[in-house]
Scaffold this motif. Structure first.
Motif, PDB file in Angstrom:
ATOM      1  N   ASN A  24       1.084  -1.016  -0.075  1.00  0.00           N
ATOM      2  CA  ASN A  24       0.540   0.348  -0.333  1.00  0.00           C
ATOM      3  C   ASN A  24       0.531   1.907  -0.330  1.00  0.00           C
ATOM      4  OD1 ASN A  24       0.421   0.853   2.914  1.00  0.00           O
ATOM      5  ND2 ASN A  24      -0.463  -1.264   3.195  1.00  0.00           N
ATOM      6  N   PHE A  25       0.624   2.429  -0.496  1.00  0.00           N
ATOM      7  CA  PHE A  25       1.777   3.492  -0.614  1.00  0.00           C
ATOM      8  C   PHE A  25       0.661   4.496   0.485  1.00  0.00           C
ATOM      9  CE2 PHE A  25       0.487   3.233  -4.736  1.00  0.00           C
ATOM     10  CZ  PHE A  25       0.641   2.828  -5.444  1.00  0.00           C
ATOM     11  N   ASN A  26       0.410   4.381   1.657  1.00  0.00           N
ATOM     12  CA  ASN A  26       0.136   5.140   2.891  1.00  0.00           C
ATOM     13  C   ASN A  26       0.585   4.636   4.165  1.00  0.00           C
ATOM     14  OD1 ASN A  26       1.027   8.257   1.522  1.00  0.00           O
ATOM     15  ND2 ASN A  26      -1.159   7.925   0.771  1.00  0.00           N
TER      16      ASN A  26
ATOM     17  N   HIS B  78      -0.257  -1.145  -7.985  1.00  0.00           N
ATOM     18  CA  HIS B  78      -0.671  -0.291  -8.613  1.00  0.00           C
ATOM     19  C   HIS B  78       0.691   0.380  -9.246  1.00  0.00           C
ATOM     20  CE1 HIS B  78      -3.644   3.020 -10.724  1.00  0.00           C
ATOM     21  NE2 HIS B  78      -2.900   4.126  -9.168  1.00  0.00           N
ATOM     22  N   SER B  79       0.246   0.672 -10.017  1.00  0.00           N
ATOM     23  CA  SER B  79       1.234   1.886 -10.408  1.00  0.00           C
ATOM     24  C   SER B  79       3.202   1.454 -10.184  1.00  0.00           C
ATOM     25  CB  SER B  79       1.015   3.248 -10.048  1.00  0.00           C
ATOM     26  OG  SER B  79       0.917   4.361 -11.284  1.00  0.00           O
ATOM     27  N   ARG B  80       3.481   2.435 -10.075  1.00  0.00           N
ATOM     28  CA  ARG B  80       4.602   2.461  -9.513  1.00  0.00           C
ATOM     29  C   ARG B  80       4.396   0.598  -9.199  1.00  0.00           C
ATOM     30  NH1 ARG B  80       5.399   7.687  -5.753  1.00  0.00           N
ATOM     31  NH2 ARG B  80       3.899   7.889  -7.887  1.00  0.00           N
TER      32      ARG B  80
ATOM     33  N   GLY C 128       2.964  -1.576  -9.593  1.00  0.00           N
ATOM     34  CA  GLY C 128       2.566  -2.918 -10.561  1.00  0.00           C
ATOM     35  C   GLY C 128       4.015  -2.749 -11.190  1.00  0.00           C
ATOM     36  N   LYS C 129       5.118  -1.760 -11.118  1.00  0.00           N
ATOM     37  CA  LYS C 129       6.448  -1.708 -11.923  1.00  0.00           C
ATOM     38  C   LYS C 129       6.806  -2.743 -10.768  1.00  0.00           C
ATOM     39  CE  LYS C 129       6.444   3.553 -12.940  1.00  0.00           C
ATOM     40  NZ  LYS C 129       5.702   3.731 -13.967  1.00  0.00           N
ATOM     41  N   THR C 130       7.024  -2.460  -9.773  1.00  0.00           N
ATOM     42  CA  THR C 130       7.771  -3.412  -8.317  1.00  0.00           C
ATOM     43  C   THR C 130       7.497  -4.668  -8.592  1.00  0.00           C
ATOM     44  OG1 THR C 130       7.782  -1.226  -7.592  1.00  0.00           O
ATOM     45  CG2 THR C 130       7.452  -3.807  -6.222  1.00  0.00           C
TER      46      THR C 130
ATOM     47  N   GLY D 252       2.559   9.021 -24.065  1.00  0.00           N
ATOM     48  CA  GLY D 252       2.272   8.767 -22.236  1.00  0.00           C
ATOM     49  C   GLY D 252       3.698   9.263 -21.924  1.00  0.00           C
ATOM     50  N   GLU D 253       3.673   8.923 -20.944  1.00  0.00           N
ATOM     51  CA  GLU D 253       5.029   8.856 -19.835  1.00  0.00           C
ATOM     52  C   GLU D 253       6.534   8.193 -20.802  1.00  0.00           C
ATOM     53  OE1 GLU D 253       4.959   7.631 -16.312  1.00  0.00           O
ATOM     54  OE2 GLU D 253       6.589   8.812 -14.707  1.00  0.00           O
ATOM     55  N   THR D 254       7.594   8.913 -20.694  1.00  0.00           N
ATOM     56  CA  THR D 254       8.726   8.295 -21.148  1.00  0.00           C
ATOM     57  C   THR D 254       9.671   8.022 -19.876  1.00  0.00           C
ATOM     58  OG1 THR D 254       9.573  10.798 -21.498  1.00  0.00           O
ATOM     59  CG2 THR D 254       8.364  10.263 -23.706  1.00  0.00           C
TER      60      THR D 254
ATOM     61  N   ASP E 254      10.895  11.232 -18.127  1.00  0.00           N
ATOM     62  CA  ASP E 254      10.073  11.569 -17.003  1.00  0.00           C
ATOM     63  C   ASP E 254      10.336  11.256 -16.287  1.00  0.00           C
ATOM     64  OD1 ASP E 254       8.606  14.218 -19.380  1.00  0.00           O
ATOM     65  OD2 ASP E 254       7.940  12.234 -19.910  1.00  0.00           O
ATOM     66  N   LEU E 255       9.884   9.265 -15.917  1.00  0.00           N
ATOM     67  CA  LEU E 255      10.727   8.868 -15.175  1.00  0.00           C
ATOM     68  C   LEU E 255      11.721   8.799 -14.093  1.00  0.00           C
ATOM     69  CD1 LEU E 255      10.044   4.962 -16.027  1.00  0.00           C
ATOM     70  CD2 LEU E 255       8.824   6.415 -14.293  1.00  0.00           C
ATOM     71  N   ASN E 256      12.716   9.138 -15.665  1.00  0.00           N
ATOM     72  CA  ASN E 256      14.143   9.535 -14.604  1.00  0.00           C
ATOM     73  C   ASN E 256      14.418  10.748 -13.717  1.00  0.00           C
ATOM     74  OD1 ASN E 256      15.492   7.272 -14.523  1.00  0.00           O
ATOM     75  ND2 ASN E 256      15.793   7.564 -17.140  1.00  0.00           N
TER      76      ASN E 256
ATOM     77  N   ARG F 274      12.040  12.485 -12.727  1.00  0.00           N
ATOM     78  CA  ARG F 274      10.927  12.901 -11.459  1.00  0.00           C
ATOM     79  C   ARG F 274      11.617  11.887 -10.426  1.00  0.00           C
ATOM     80  NH1 ARG F 274       5.291  12.533 -13.477  1.00  0.00           N
ATOM     81  NH2 ARG F 274       4.548  12.976 -12.043  1.00  0.00           N
ATOM     82  N   PHE F 275      11.861  10.872 -10.397  1.00  0.00           N
ATOM     83  CA  PHE F 275      11.840   9.667  -9.595  1.00  0.00           C
ATOM     84  C   PHE F 275      13.254   8.814 -10.059  1.00  0.00           C
ATOM     85  CE2 PHE F 275       7.296   9.865 -10.591  1.00  0.00           C
ATOM     86  CZ  PHE F 275       6.363  10.352  -9.657  1.00  0.00           C
ATOM     87  N   PRO F 276      13.907   9.878  -9.969  1.00  0.00           N
ATOM     88  CA  PRO F 276      15.571   9.106  -9.983  1.00  0.00           C
ATOM     89  C   PRO F 276      16.468   8.155  -9.500  1.00  0.00           C
ATOM     90  CG  PRO F 276      16.004  11.201  -8.558  1.00  0.00           C
ATOM     91  CD  PRO F 276      14.255  11.543  -9.118  1.00  0.00           C
ATOM     92  N   HIS F 277      15.547   7.753  -8.301  1.00  0.00           N
ATOM     93  CA  HIS F 277      15.653   6.811  -7.024  1.00  0.00           C
ATOM     94  C   HIS F 277      15.307   5.427  -7.467  1.00  0.00           C
ATOM     95  CE1 HIS F 277      12.095   8.745  -5.906  1.00  0.00           C
ATOM     96  NE2 HIS F 277      11.486   7.693  -5.093  1.00  0.00           N
ATOM     97  N   TRP F 278      13.791   5.353  -9.063  1.00  0.00           N
ATOM     98  CA  TRP F 278      13.710   4.160  -8.923  1.00  0.00           C
ATOM     99  C   TRP F 278      14.306   3.488  -9.509  1.00  0.00           C
ATOM    100  CZ3 TRP F 278       7.732   5.936 -10.769  1.00  0.00           C
ATOM    101  CH2 TRP F 278       7.298   5.883  -9.658  1.00  0.00           C
ATOM    102  N   PHE F 279      14.767   3.500 -10.629  1.00  0.00           N
ATOM    103  CA  PHE F 279      15.326   2.553 -11.690  1.00  0.00           C
ATOM    104  C   PHE F 279      17.362   2.746 -11.169  1.00  0.00           C
ATOM    105  CE2 PHE F 279      11.918   4.265 -13.129  1.00  0.00           C
ATOM    106  CZ  PHE F 279      11.076   3.104 -14.030  1.00  0.00           C
TER     107      PHE F 279
ATOM    108  N   GLN G 107      -3.940   7.967 -19.491  1.00  0.00           N
ATOM    109  CA  GLN G 107      -2.883   8.315 -21.138  1.00  0.00           C
ATOM    110  C   GLN G 107      -2.259   8.371 -20.822  1.00  0.00           C
ATOM    111  OE1 GLN G 107      -4.394   6.972 -24.464  1.00  0.00           O
ATOM    112  NE2 GLN G 107      -6.020   6.974 -22.870  1.00  0.00           N
ATOM    113  N   TRP G 108      -1.499   8.561 -19.301  1.00  0.00           N
ATOM    114  CA  TRP G 108      -0.012   8.666 -19.229  1.00  0.00           C
ATOM    115  C   TRP G 108       0.838   7.322 -18.779  1.00  0.00           C
ATOM    116  CZ3 TRP G 108       3.478  12.450 -18.665  1.00  0.00           C
ATOM    117  CH2 TRP G 108       4.528  12.459 -17.727  1.00  0.00           C
ATOM    118  N   SER G 109       0.129   6.143 -18.454  1.00  0.00           N
ATOM    119  CA  SER G 109       0.554   5.258 -18.177  1.00  0.00           C
ATOM    120  C   SER G 109       0.584   4.408 -20.017  1.00  0.00           C
ATOM    121  CB  SER G 109      -0.380   4.261 -17.446  1.00  0.00           C
ATOM    122  OG  SER G 109      -0.074   4.618 -15.924  1.00  0.00           O
TER     123      SER G 109
ATOM    124  N   LYS H 101      -9.918   6.530 -14.164  1.00  0.00           N
ATOM    125  CA  LYS H 101      -8.679   7.492 -13.755  1.00  0.00           C
ATOM    126  C   LYS H 101      -8.050   6.581 -13.629  1.00  0.00           C
ATOM    127  CE  LYS H 101     -10.538  10.389  -9.455  1.00  0.00           C
ATOM    128  NZ  LYS H 101      -9.590   9.267  -8.679  1.00  0.00           N
ATOM    129  N   HIS H 102      -6.649   6.527 -13.298  1.00  0.00           N
ATOM    130  CA  HIS H 102      -5.624   6.336 -12.899  1.00  0.00           C
ATOM    131  C   HIS H 102      -6.109   6.063 -11.160  1.00  0.00           C
ATOM    132  CE1 HIS H 102      -1.706   5.409 -11.948  1.00  0.00           C
ATOM    133  NE2 HIS H 102      -1.526   5.929 -11.242  1.00  0.00           N
ATOM    134  N   ALA H 103      -6.205   4.315 -11.138  1.00  0.00           N
ATOM    135  CA  ALA H 103      -6.893   4.175 -10.209  1.00  0.00           C
ATOM    136  C   ALA H 103      -6.962   2.805  -9.818  1.00  0.00           C
ATOM    137  CB  ALA H 103      -7.931   4.806  -9.802  1.00  0.00           C
TER     138      ALA H 103
END
Ligand code: GTR
Length: 408
Positions: A123-125, A247-249, A251-253, A285-287, A290-292, A294-299, A338-340, A388-390
């Motif tokens: 979960n996120f929070n 879900h989302s990030r 989901g990547k995980t 959508g996101e490239t 964009d990921l790197n 905004r979220f340099p720590h993810w990859f 559409q971002w996804s 939407k994204h949810a």
């Protein structure tokens, strides 16, 4: 459609299908020696490890395989969901050397089963957001979202139940499935400096890996593998039937975790998008850039070298999906997300099918996007729903059905 969705993405984002330039995807079956994989043996022994290594090197970084001594403490158990479920709260201590390295698990297990298949997902929070249940311990590690936290960074009491719409616990339980969740910030808080206080720093000597050799996504994946270690020794859980959801990030995980650890019997990617299920080469959508940014720590660091050049990557994300084979895989998108890149997620699932076919499994069985709100496929499944994204009740209905069919 383009008009509606372009309002929801940052300026400069391509959400115009006619602007997607032609691209060629690497073939997951094409081996380095020029031959094509034609059997499961070559896939399992040569090609699969090779593709996995390409993802480690170019996208997510390495996941350490050293086994630490893990201990578990039952913090609480009780009746929940109107008496249909047992709630359990467990603390997993990840190392005997550092008691601050822990994951707090929240489990709901259906009383209708003595050994239940389960959904597992971060979960996120914090666990307290998943249900408005005052017995849930508030997750202790700091949150990312400043609107939700106390001055010391921890979750405020007002976060109880705020994510309950995203977790259809009642229907999951009614269908004889359990739910296991944990806060991903127990492993590493999702900020660019999160690694400094998370397990990538705390456990670096024990795990013999430097923080920059992996990434936040790999660290979260490692945490899910440690949760699986727990599930394997809980006699109320059918550990051979664990469906990993994200879900989302997250989901990547989930996809990267499922690719790494084949103990997860199913993987569900809910709108994981760029760096998840979506094809990078479409530049829709996101490239990667964009990921790197905004979220340099993810990859891992090398991922940045593909910021303006997705086609230079030796992999694309359909190859990540192919690493889930032959296990059931669900890829889901949403129309207003559409971002996804819903179509890029669909095409990625289409292009993973050749690996499933090696195992005699059928993938989506179509290369035409289905109508909205319609689930299609076989061992690989896909839907694009309205909205939407949810994570919605519709999404959970499909996942519950998929679990009940595939885990029979
Ligand atoms: C966005 C990010 C996406 C996705 C999403 C989420 O800001 O650009 O890749 O991960 O966050 O996790 O909700």
């Amino acid at each position: 459609n383009t008009h509606k969705s372009s309002a929801q993405v940052p300026a400069g984002t391509n959400v115009d299908e006619s602007k997607v330039k032609p691209y060629t995807l690497p073939d997951p079956l094409q081996m380095q020696d020029g031959k094509k994989v034609t059997n499961v043996n070559d896939w399992n022994n040569i090609q699969r490890p090779y593709i996995y290594h390409l993802f480690e090197e170019n996208v997510y970084g390495r996941i350490p395989r050293i086994k630490l001594t893990q201990t578990f403490r039952v913090r609480e158990t009780g009746d929940a969901i109107g008496g249909l479920a047992t709630r359990k709260q467990i603390r997993i201590y990840l190392s005997t050397a550092d008691t601050s390295a822990f994951i707090d698990l929240l489990l709901y297990l259906p009383k209708s089963k003595t050994k239940a298949p389960v959904f597992v997902g971060y979960n996120f929070n914090g666990n307290q957001t998943v249900q408005a249940d005052p017995a849930i311990f508030i997750s202790e590690n700091p949150l990312r979202d400043s609107r939700l936290k106390n001055a010391d960074g921890t979750a405020s009491d007002s976060t109880r139940g705020i994510a309950s719409n995203s977790w259809d616990v009642k229907n999951i339980i009614k269908n004889g499935i359990g739910l296991v969740t944990a806060y991903y910030g127990d492993i590493e808080v999702d900020t660019k400096d999160g690694w400094q206080t998370g397990i990538r720093t705390k456990l670096k000597d024990e795990l013999k890996i430097q923080p920059a050799e992996w990434s936040a996504i790999s660290a979260w994946a490692w945490g899910l593998m440690r949760i699986m270690d727990y599930l394997e020794q809980d006699s109320n859980i059918d550990a051979k039937h664990v469906a990993l959801f994200g879900h989302s990030r997250l989901g990547k995980t989930a996809l990267w975790t499922g690719a790494t650890d084949q103990r997860f019997a199913m993987v569900i990617s809910n709108e994981s998008g760029e760096g998840g299920a979506a094809l990078a080469r479409r530049n829709y959508g996101e490239t990667i850039k964009d990921l790197n940014e905004r979220f340099p720590h993810w990859f891992v660091g090398k991922y940045r070298t593909y910021n303006n050049n997705a086609s230079a990557m030796p992999v694309d994300q359909h190859m990540l999906l192919s690493l889930i084979a032959p296990r059931p895989l669900y890829v889901a998108s949403a129309e207003d997300d559409q971002w996804s890149d819903p179509k890029g997620e669909f095409l990625s699932a289409v292009n993973a099918a050749s690996v499933y076919a090696l195992f005699g499994k059928k993938g989506l069985g179509t290369d035409k996007m289905p109508p909205l709100n319609t689930s299609v496929g076989n061992t690989i499944r896909y839907h694009e729903r309205t909205g939407k994204h949810a994570v919605t009740e519709f999404d959970w209905q499909q996942y519950i059905k998929f679990v009940n069919e595939q885990f029979k």
